[in-house]
Design a protein around this motif. Structure first.
Motif, PDB file in Angstrom:
ATOM      1  N   SER A  63       0.786  -1.091  -0.096  1.00  0.00           N
ATOM      2  CA  SER A  63      -0.197  -0.273   0.068  1.00  0.00           C
ATOM      3  C   SER A  63       1.037   1.181  -0.132  1.00  0.00           C
ATOM      4  O   SER A  63       1.917   1.219   0.711  1.00  0.00           O
ATOM      5  N   ASP A  64       0.416   2.240  -0.622  1.00  0.00           N
ATOM      6  CA  ASP A  64       1.150   3.477  -0.653  1.00  0.00           C
ATOM      7  C   ASP A  64       0.110   4.687   0.081  1.00  0.00           C
ATOM      8  O   ASP A  64      -0.917   4.528  -0.127  1.00  0.00           O
ATOM      9  N   GLU A  65       0.889   5.489   0.470  1.00  0.00           N
ATOM     10  CA  GLU A  65       0.308   6.444   1.216  1.00  0.00           C
ATOM     11  C   GLU A  65       1.081   7.961   1.157  1.00  0.00           C
ATOM     12  O   GLU A  65       2.306   7.771   1.458  1.00  0.00           O
TER      13      GLU A  65
END
Length: 82
Positions: A63-65
């Motif tokens: 996941s990227d944030e």
């Protein structure tokens, strides 16, 4: 006796990888093909080429944030030396 430091062998690796979204029932993966068209593929179909073979199986979740940059107050963080 120890193992010889000379090794002469051939390694052949067949690799399958797909990046996409696993269906809720775990039987399909939705992915985007080279023409930017969303496709679905059955996991069992992907694994047919590996039947009755010794395999390694791995799954990865990424996941990227985007994070906000917190600005510092220069007066508190910087010491001036004269």
């Amino acid at each position: 006796m120890g193992k010889s430091k000379l090794v002469f062998k051939r390694n052949i690796t067949d690799k399958l990888s797909v990046k996409g979204v696993l269906s809720e029932d775990g039987s399909y993966i939705a992915y985007t093909d080279e023409n930017d068209i969303e496709q679905e593929v059955k996991i069992a179909d992907l694994l047919n080429a590996f039947k009755n073979q010794s395999i390694e199986f791995g799954v990865q979740l990424k996941s990227d944030e985007d994070l906000e940059l917190i600005e510092s107050d220069d007066d508190e963080d910087t010491e001036y030396i004269e």
